[in-house]
Motif scaffolding. Sequence first.
Motif, mmCIF file in Angstrom:
data_model
loop_
_atom_site.group_PDB
_atom_site.id
_atom_site.type_symbol
_atom_site.label_atom_id
_atom_site.label_comp_id
_atom_site.label_asym_id
_atom_site.label_seq_id
_atom_site.Cartn_x
_atom_site.Cartn_y
_atom_site.Cartn_z
ATOM 1 N N SER A 50 0.841 -1.194 0.000
ATOM 2 C CA SER A 50 0.000 0.000 0.000
ATOM 3 C C SER A 50 0.877 1.245 0.000
ATOM 4 C CB SER A 50 -0.908 0.018 1.226
ATOM 5 O OG SER A 50 -1.523 1.277 1.379
ATOM 6 N N VAL A 57 0.330 -6.594 1.200
ATOM 7 C CA VAL A 57 -0.860 -7.451 1.091
ATOM 8 C C VAL A 57 -0.474 -8.877 1.442
ATOM 9 C CG1 VAL A 57 -2.554 -8.419 -0.519
ATOM 10 C CG2 VAL A 57 -1.951 -5.979 -0.637
ATOM 11 N N SER A 65 -5.541 -8.939 3.077
ATOM 12 C CA SER A 65 -5.516 -7.651 3.761
ATOM 13 C C SER A 65 -4.151 -7.015 3.582
ATOM 14 C CB SER A 65 -5.827 -7.803 5.248
ATOM 15 O OG SER A 65 -4.789 -8.513 5.908
ATOM 16 N N ALA A 66 -4.133 -5.691 3.554
ATOM 17 C CA ALA A 66 -2.880 -4.938 3.512
ATOM 18 C C ALA A 66 -2.470 -4.672 4.949
ATOM 19 C CB ALA A 66 -3.066 -3.648 2.727
ATOM 20 N N SER A 67 -1.868 -5.679 5.570
ATOM 21 C CA SER A 67 -1.572 -5.589 6.997
ATOM 22 C C SER A 67 -0.214 -6.147 7.377
ATOM 23 C CB SER A 67 -2.659 -6.330 7.795
ATOM 24 O OG SER A 67 -2.718 -7.703 7.395
ATOM 25 N N SER A 103 -15.221 -7.915 -1.555
ATOM 26 C CA SER A 103 -13.839 -7.990 -1.091
ATOM 27 C C SER A 103 -13.034 -8.930 -1.973
ATOM 28 C CB SER A 103 -13.790 -8.455 0.366
ATOM 29 O OG SER A 103 -14.345 -9.750 0.489
ATOM 30 N N SER A 138 -9.032 -1.718 -2.765
ATOM 31 C CA SER A 138 -8.684 -0.712 -1.764
ATOM 32 C C SER A 138 -8.637 -1.398 -0.413
ATOM 33 C CB SER A 138 -9.713 0.424 -1.745
ATOM 34 O OG SER A 138 -10.994 -0.068 -1.376
ATOM 35 N N ALA A 139 -7.992 -0.754 0.541
ATOM 36 C CA ALA A 139 -7.882 -1.314 1.889
ATOM 37 C C ALA A 139 -8.676 -0.452 2.857
ATOM 38 C CB ALA A 139 -6.426 -1.390 2.316
ATOM 39 N N ASP A 140 -9.468 -1.108 3.749
ATOM 40 C CA ASP A 140 -10.185 -0.336 4.759
ATOM 41 C C ASP A 140 -9.254 -0.047 5.934
ATOM 42 O OD1 ASP A 140 -10.052 -2.629 6.302
ATOM 43 O OD2 ASP A 140 -12.193 -3.111 6.150
ATOM 44 N N GLY A 143 -7.194 -2.803 7.047
ATOM 45 C CA GLY A 143 -6.345 -3.383 6.015
ATOM 46 C C GLY A 143 -7.046 -4.367 5.107
ATOM 47 N N THR A 144 -8.305 -4.733 5.415
ATOM 48 C CA THR A 144 -9.024 -5.696 4.577
ATOM 49 C C THR A 144 -9.095 -5.195 3.139
ATOM 50 O OG1 THR A 144 -10.365 -6.429 6.445
ATOM 51 C CG2 THR A 144 -11.199 -6.934 4.249
ATOM 52 N N LEU A 145 -8.747 -6.074 2.223
ATOM 53 C CA LEU A 145 -8.729 -5.697 0.812
ATOM 54 C C LEU A 145 -10.146 -5.792 0.249
ATOM 55 C CD1 LEU A 145 -6.177 -4.805 -0.669
ATOM 56 C CD2 LEU A 145 -6.110 -7.042 -1.773
#
Length: 729
Positions: A50, A57, A65-67, A103, A138-140, A143-145
């Motif tokens: 991100s 990701v 997720s982008a975490s 998602s 997009s990521a919330d 981080g969820t994609l």
Amino acid sequence: MQIVIRGLLAAVALLVLASCSSSSSSKAPGTSAVPKTRYDMANGCYAMQSVATGAFVTRSGDGYSASAGSLEEAEPFSMKPTALGRYLFNCPDSNLLVAGSSSAARAAKPSDAADWVVDDADGGGYTVVQQVDGRGLSADADGTLLVGEAADAFRFVPTTGCTSYPEISDDVDGDTYQGNGVDQPVVGFAEVHTHMAMGNEMSDGTNPVGPSAGGVLYGQMFNRFGAPVALDNCAAMHGPNGTLDPEALILDMTPLKTHDTQGWPTFADWPAYDSQLHQAMYYKWVERAWKAGLRIMVSEGTNIAALCQVAKTFETATNPQALGYDCNDMNLGIAQIKYLYQLQDYVDAQEGGPGKGWFRIVKSPAEARKVINDGKLAVVPGLEFSNLFDCTTKSVAGVTGEISGCTKEDIDKQVDEIWDLGVREIFPYHDVNSALGGTGIFDGLALNLVGFVGTGSFWKTYDCPDGGEGDSYFYSAGAYMTTAIPGTGNDPLTQTVLALTNGVLPIYPADRRQCNARGMTELGHYVVQKLMEKHFIIDIDHAELSIKQNMLDMAKAQTPNYPLISAHGGHGGITNEQAREILEVGGLIYPFKPNGKGDVEFLNKLKPIWAAAGRTDPIAVGYGMDANGIADRAGPRGAGSEPVVYPFTLFKGPDWGPQFKGIKPVTFELETIPESGKTWNIDEVGTAHYGLVADYVEEVRLEGGKEALDALYQSAEAYLQMWERTVNR
């Protein structure tokens, strides 16, 4: 703060990887470079980061997720292009990143949901959006994609640990060669008659346009989702166990014949040299041939409208969609040419961006010389079918007056249209009579029946001159005609004919070869003249014997003489005198689907004709493989032939002359599908598919040594010189 620091470390690692990585567009996952454009990720191994948060990701349950705080924790994706700037994201476990309802998710098989467009993002990085509906990743806050209207910016960071998307390998060790300058003779061979774009779908699959030839030939030269889809199971077209295969039912008239329908990855029964209705020109197979020195390829859009009508009528019983299939020769020919342009873009995508691919469509000999000098394949689009410019002919049992489907005005318009599309080679005649004149007979039964369906009339014939065969012929003329329906007549083609004729069939002499009594019409003369005025390359084959002479006379009347080519086995016949005239006017005669032994036999047959024509340029022998042309290809050379030993190396050894100096040796392994262990040994399977053209070159070396190799690798230059004589007038 931890993520930001790790993001900085990842950026440093990214630069280190970039300094150590290869810039090759054919890179394996794990050796990828830092992308500078949206095309650079092609077939590389990357993690997504991100831009906003620096997080990577990673897998999260059934989604993403982008975490992740480090590159090591990120999910590595093998980036398989589906088109320029579009990709499949292949996961280490061979699942694909797909768009769910809201998602990111995973799926085992490719679909629209797996086809992602990567584009430049404002402020740096790249957006990733769905090709089919424009929804983006997009990521919330957690981080969820997600998949929706928003599209965040991501970096693509080189990494390791990828699993490549399944694809056919060319099994080649070494790079192919470039030229010595555009003003120097080309070293390479020419394929002057093939049909790469034939198949059950004439597009990459994004926006389907339908099949060629009524869907009888299964498989595609490429699909956006690669070999697993382009060369899948043919049961949908050919029925369970191949019981509905039109080759058996219509062409061979053997209704009980079956075959294993599975293609990728087992390929148990197809492709095969004697399998006419399965894809033989998947683009990776052509790539193997290019690496062996293929430098000119003429790919013609083709069709037989009448056979298409019979096939789709029969198929409708099990496939209702077949009723809507287009069988118009011009429409299907043009669709196949447009499909070639899609392939050019697709190969560019695999190689890293526009113009970078090895498959280049050319519109002039000068353009071809530039492409070949760059070490790429020059592809010449052509057309081959009976109803050129929609010039059909119809009558009732040959009794009523003919109705022509075209006018001179139609011809003028369509000549310009196909020229603008890039078509440069033309067959004015094909397998069925047309408003332009008669087909050259070479089959005494099936094509007469097909012709009746298409025109309403059986052939009217005459005894071929000098018996149609023997010492006065380079290629035999005509055929021994079959009057009766073979067997019980329970195949779809003869059933159609019997229904239309009430069983009344023509009677032909059984003891001598028959030629077509239909000569060149006024419209035929007009078309050939227009093609010459426009500077098309004209293939003389498939025309009736007398029409071939008409075309030669027209060519000799031009100043300078107009070159003609024969690359289809002289279908309809060519006398020795006509062969000499073809060479005299600056044309070429190349053999039709030879194996290595056939190549050498043809070379020896051509030598006295070449000399008699006064040709002082080096003798050239390319070939016309007619792959995907609803025809067999060359079988094995047979017992007693010196075997091809795998691996074999080209461009090295005493048989390779001084023109190959500076060309690095290239080694060809036995072509193998690792997923199944399937192999193709040319001594066992002949030219089962086009990748075996490289093996054919080794056959030529074994059979004919330096002389045969010289003639083969002179064939691209000879074709270009003929083309230059065609346009520089």
